[in-house]
Design a protein around this motif. Structure first.
Motif, PDB file in Angstrom:
ATOM      1  N   PHE A  62       3.094 -12.894  -2.584  1.00  0.00           N
ATOM      2  CA  PHE A  62       3.652 -11.542  -2.703  1.00  0.00           C
ATOM      3  C   PHE A  62       2.822 -10.672  -3.652  1.00  0.00           C
ATOM      4  O   PHE A  62       2.469  -9.537  -3.323  1.00  0.00           O
ATOM      5  CB  PHE A  62       5.111 -11.623  -3.178  1.00  0.00           C
ATOM      6  N   ALA A  63       2.496 -11.233  -4.826  1.00  0.00           N
ATOM      7  CA  ALA A  63       1.757 -10.445  -5.828  1.00  0.00           C
ATOM      8  C   ALA A  63       0.430  -9.945  -5.260  1.00  0.00           C
ATOM      9  O   ALA A  63       0.064  -8.779  -5.453  1.00  0.00           O
ATOM     10  CB  ALA A  63       1.538 -11.277  -7.087  1.00  0.00           C
ATOM     11  N   ARG A  65      -0.332  -9.394  -2.165  1.00  0.00           N
ATOM     12  CA  ARG A  65      -0.102  -8.344  -1.155  1.00  0.00           C
ATOM     13  C   ARG A  65       0.188  -7.003  -1.827  1.00  0.00           C
ATOM     14  O   ARG A  65      -0.318  -5.966  -1.402  1.00  0.00           O
ATOM     15  CB  ARG A  65       1.055  -8.744  -0.230  1.00  0.00           C
ATOM     16  N   VAL A  66       0.996  -7.057  -2.883  1.00  0.00           N
ATOM     17  CA  VAL A  66       1.316  -5.811  -3.587  1.00  0.00           C
ATOM     18  C   VAL A  66       0.058  -5.213  -4.196  1.00  0.00           C
ATOM     19  O   VAL A  66      -0.187  -4.003  -4.101  1.00  0.00           O
ATOM     20  CB  VAL A  66       2.356  -6.061  -4.701  1.00  0.00           C
ATOM     21  N   MET A  67      -0.753  -6.081  -4.804  1.00  0.00           N
ATOM     22  CA  MET A  67      -1.946  -5.562  -5.475  1.00  0.00           C
ATOM     23  C   MET A  67      -2.927  -4.964  -4.483  1.00  0.00           C
ATOM     24  O   MET A  67      -3.564  -3.939  -4.759  1.00  0.00           O
ATOM     25  CB  MET A  67      -2.586  -6.650  -6.320  1.00  0.00           C
ATOM     26  N   ALA A  69      -2.077  -3.583  -1.633  1.00  0.00           N
ATOM     27  CA  ALA A  69      -1.489  -2.311  -1.193  1.00  0.00           C
ATOM     28  C   ALA A  69      -1.674  -1.242  -2.258  1.00  0.00           C
ATOM     29  O   ALA A  69      -1.971  -0.081  -1.948  1.00  0.00           O
ATOM     30  CB  ALA A  69      -0.006  -2.501  -0.880  1.00  0.00           C
ATOM     31  N   ALA A  70      -1.519  -1.619  -3.522  1.00  0.00           N
ATOM     32  CA  ALA A  70      -1.667  -0.653  -4.616  1.00  0.00           C
ATOM     33  C   ALA A  70      -3.111  -0.175  -4.700  1.00  0.00           C
ATOM     34  O   ALA A  70      -3.375   1.007  -4.910  1.00  0.00           O
ATOM     35  CB  ALA A  70      -1.229  -1.280  -5.936  1.00  0.00           C
ATOM     36  N   HIS A  73      -3.710   2.422  -2.157  1.00  0.00           N
ATOM     37  CA  HIS A  73      -3.149   3.699  -2.608  1.00  0.00           C
ATOM     38  C   HIS A  73      -4.084   4.386  -3.594  1.00  0.00           C
ATOM     39  O   HIS A  73      -4.318   5.580  -3.520  1.00  0.00           O
ATOM     40  CB  HIS A  73      -1.815   3.466  -3.319  1.00  0.00           C
ATOM     41  N   ALA A  74      -4.585   3.569  -4.537  1.00  0.00           N
ATOM     42  CA  ALA A  74      -5.390   4.143  -5.614  1.00  0.00           C
ATOM     43  C   ALA A  74      -6.728   4.638  -5.078  1.00  0.00           C
ATOM     44  O   ALA A  74      -7.244   5.665  -5.496  1.00  0.00           O
ATOM     45  CB  ALA A  74      -5.609   3.096  -6.700  1.00  0.00           C
TER      46      ALA A  74
END
Ligand SMILES: [Zn+2]
Lengths: 137, 178
Positions: A62-63, A65-67, A69-70, A73-74
């Motif tokens: 999960f971590a 995947r979030v990173m 995705a972030a 975004h950035a």
């Protein structure tokens, strides 16, 4: 403290959120009143059952995947399509306009919000929400 | 304020990947549990939790420590979960309206391994008004104080006390009935 008062406080008593004196008075009453003690036990049973619920946890990876995705975004706020860039500019203008009409201070309930790019309830917020939702629907 | 998460948030604001990873590590469990139980669907928890972290990431620089970082994170989760639940309910209504007009629909199939007791409790939780359910989950399952719950839900201490009282009383009643 009578039985009905005690029952009103039982929930906060369980959470140890009453002030010291009230906490003691409820404890004293429960020690001497069978009915209220039973009432307390039933409340405690609700909590016990809730605590037995298996915890839902993050799936492996999960971590990461979030990173990822972030990072996307950035890195790519401007990589959006020309249309959505244009819409974003309009949204910004809307936001500025709504700000002008906003009273100097908004009620305190929203101060903890995620400081997202536009204030909730603003035109641009509604607008962006629509944008976000249209591809899914 | 002695908030250990502030250091992580400052790191995130500077673009420190390690700080972001640590914050995710600290909150992914509590968030999945809270969101999954609040919306009553574990499979939705990942998407919403991810969105929470993205928002934290984007807003880290603008965070002002008027509240604990944990409270702020739960508040974002609560707001997003509420929105998602509203959206699901609207969809459900549309689906029901369509089915009424003869489309027919298969009843949702529950996974067989889901324990009966858990199912009963989940169903009882679903009957609670959203703010009561959120208050109860934050208190009993995530261990937040009344003050913190008040900040997450945007209500006074007295309201938290009353929400929790009604939540327990309602849940007790639902469980007695089932
Ligand atoms: Zn009594």
């Amino acid at each position: 403290m009578d039985c009905s008062q005690v029952r009103r406080y039982v929930s906060a008593f369980m959470d140890e959120e009453l002030d010291g004196e009230k906490q003691n008075r409820v404890a004293g009453h429960l020690a001497g009143c069978r009915e209220c003690a039973q009432y307390f036990r039933e409340y405690a049973r609700v909590d016990a059952r809730l605590s037995e619920l298996p915890r839902i946890d993050a799936a492996p990876g999960f971590a990461s995947r979030v990173m990822a995705a972030a990072a996307e975004h950035a890195a790519a706020p401007e990589a959006a399509s020309p249309l959505s860039r244009l819409l974003r500019i309009f949204a910004g203008i809307f936001e500025e306009i709504t700000r002008i009409f906003e009273p100097g201070h908004r009620p305190d309930t929203r101060i903890l919000d995620e400081f997202d790019d536009c204030p909730p309830l603003s035109m641009s917020f509604a607008y962006l929400n629509l944008l976000q939702q249209s591809p899914r629907g | 304020m002695n908030d250990p998460d502030l250091i992580l948030l400052e790191g995130i604001a500077r673009g420190d990947q390690g700080a972001f990873e640590s914050l995710i590590g600290r909150y992914q469990g509590p968030l999945h549990n809270f969101i999954g139980r609040y919306v009553g669907d574990a499979s939705l928890a990942e998407d919403i939790a991810q969105e929470v972290f993205i928002r934290v990431f984007r807003a880290a620089r603008r965070f002002e420590p008027r509240t604990r970082v944990s409270t702020w994170i739960f508040r974002i989760a609560y707001n997003l979960s509420m929105t998602e639940l509203d959206r699901l309910r609207r969809r459900q209504k549309i689906r029901e309206a369509v089915e009424e007009h003869g489309e027919g629909g298969e009843p949702a199939c529950e996974p067989a391994e889901r324990l009966e007791l858990e199912e009963e409790l989940t169903a009882a939780l679903e009957q609670l008004p959203g703010n009561q359910r959120a208050a109860l989950l934050l208190r009993v399952n995530e261990g937040l104080s009344y003050r913190e719950i008040g900040q997450v839900l945007g209500v006074s201490l007295q309201s938290v006390e009353s929400l929790l009282h009604r939540a327990r009383s309602n849940l007790k009643r639902y469980l007695e009935k089932s």
